[in-house]
Design an enzyme around this catalytic site. Sequence first.
Site, short mmCIF file in Angstrom:
data_model
loop_
_atom_site.label_atom_id
_atom_site.label_comp_id
_atom_site.label_asym_id
_atom_site.label_seq_id
_atom_site.Cartn_x
_atom_site.Cartn_y
_atom_site.Cartn_z
N ARG A 1 -24.73 2.97 -23.23
CA ARG A 1 -23.88 3.24 -22.07
C ARG A 1 -24.05 2.10 -21.06
O ARG A 1 -25.16 1.58 -20.91
CB ARG A 1 -24.28 4.56 -21.40
CG ARG A 1 -23.88 5.80 -22.19
CD ARG A 1 -22.37 6.00 -22.21
NE ARG A 1 -21.98 7.18 -22.96
CZ ARG A 1 -20.97 7.21 -23.83
NH1 ARG A 1 -20.26 6.12 -24.08
NH2 ARG A 1 -20.66 8.34 -24.44
N HIS B 1 -16.29 -1.76 -26.87
CA HIS B 1 -16.65 -0.37 -27.16
C HIS B 1 -16.19 0.05 -28.56
O HIS B 1 -15.38 0.98 -28.73
CB HIS B 1 -16.05 0.58 -26.10
CG HIS B 1 -16.85 1.87 -25.99
ND1 HIS B 1 -17.08 2.51 -24.80
CD2 HIS B 1 -17.48 2.60 -26.94
CE1 HIS B 1 -17.80 3.59 -25.01
NE2 HIS B 1 -18.06 3.67 -26.31
#
Lengths: 308, 308
Positions: A223, A271
């Site tokens: 994250r 991502h």
Amino acid sequence: MIKVQFAARPERWDTYQAPLREAFAKAGLQVDLRQDHAPAEVDYVIYAPNSDLQDFTGYTACKAVLSLWAGVEKITGNTTLTQPLCRMVDPGLTAGMVEWVTGHVLRYHLDIDRSLKTQDRWDPVVPPLAQERPVTVLGLGALGAACATALAQLGFPVTGWSRSAKCIPGITCEYGDAGFARALQQAQILILLLPDTPATHNTLDAKTLSLLPKGARIINPGRGPLIEDAALLAALDSSHLAHATLDVFRQEPLPQEHPFWAHPQITVTPHIAAETRPLTASQMIVQNIQRGETGLPLLNQVNRDLGY
Amino acid sequence: MIKVQFAARPERWDTYQAPLREAFAKAGLQVDLRQDHAPAEVDYVIYAPNSDLQDFTGYTACKAVLSLWAGVEKITGNTTLTQPLCRMVDPGLTAGMVEWVTGHVLRYHLDIDRSLKTQDRWDPVVPPLAQERPVTVLGLGALGAACATALAQLGFPVTGWSRSAKCIPGITCEYGDAGFARALQQAQILILLLPDTPATHNTLDAKTLSLLPKGARIINPGRGPLIEDAALLAALDSSHLAHATLDVFRQEPLPQEHPFWAHPQITVTPHIAAETRPLTASQMIVQNIQRGETGLPLLNQVNRDLGY
């Protein structure tokens, strides 16, 4: 008839409808699967936090909210959501993450960037063996444990760190504050797979980055907020760190003006390290509904106090 | 006292002397290890073919020649060498090869080159899972089998091919001429780990390259002559093949004027995939001398008819 509401973006409905129906049929469950049940009648919600559904107050009979996403930090802040909440632990997502992490660890280990950049001369540099390259994984959840185990199987000495004590065969497991410094001090390659909670924000800041050995490399498929951006840039610019490969960011897509894009010691990937796969994710969701219907405890239920 | 002659380049003597003496001591063997014994008195020769020793006629008492190299094609042509000849099968070399091959397979699988080249925009392309990416390994000797097994453990469907039938758990094993076409037809990534013998020269030529699916990628850490250079260039230029990563060449160092250097779809690495490691290689050599002295069959003995 079990009433299941699918609450995610429309394109997800297109992707998930068929594998979900197939998995329900295989499990022998009679399910009314739709995007638009009356809230009070819904038994289960299959959920992505970027859907239109934000208010769960009317879902009074709902036995569980089953997240399509592995990270639930965008859901746990929703105070209307008081039903049991389950994270997605998709074997397809885990497999993809293991492949992505192993690929980038080996890229660093073998210095593949150098091979690709310096293709202008015969200048053999034989890399050390994996057994001479200590790797540390921060976070030993489903993803961290799977990555740590795959890397250990390839011969890397792997240290894993988690908030509370864990035990994984073949991995040197550290935990808590005392173990944190030990986990960082010898990591030539550091992988971040911690959840996104207030407690994990800025896990890597100027102080903790300084614990890493000189020349260490960082891989963050976890994250964005785990790293303090400015501290990372400073550690790279001072050559304390050699390189960072970042797949997640505080703001996504990463804004064009962000210094990560142009930094010569940073690889930005958009991502892609972990993607939920409809086939395997559908099987996991159906398995959890089946458990709920037969009175078994739900798998991967989120602890609201911890945030994951 | 066992008389062992070390016949390799002087810098090798510097590297190998200590680990060899240590391994002899550990094995409890009384050994006179030198570079300059009288030929007729030598019991064993530790050998690299680029040493000064080329005429083995005087080595009448020699029980075995133990190669420091995995490939013995430069030795088997030596007609004066009639003593039993053993290839080096070094666990360190095998580990290094597995790491190098796995790293480059994952590099292709994840399209890491694209990530490194196109760092100018947020454009997510999620790679398929390894289970959707068929990989073929040509050659199932010690190195090929180890690489095939490591790739299968990561989830790739792996087909292996060898001249004669083999059976490796988790690998679809093909053999002979009939199996060869099957092994190539579905290989999205092809790894060459065949020995260098007259029968394996130009294993990949225009005809066999055409058996590969369009867009296939090739990794050659085996031997240069396995591929016909011109046919490989043609297959890349026609876009039948997407890319090749080559670690070995017909002439090494690869001449500066060779078209491989500048080709945009070729990565040249300078013969670094497999390196014998003195510590583990010394242990293997000493183990074989111990076997020779106690009447056990030598390990990894070369079959002169097959050439490996």
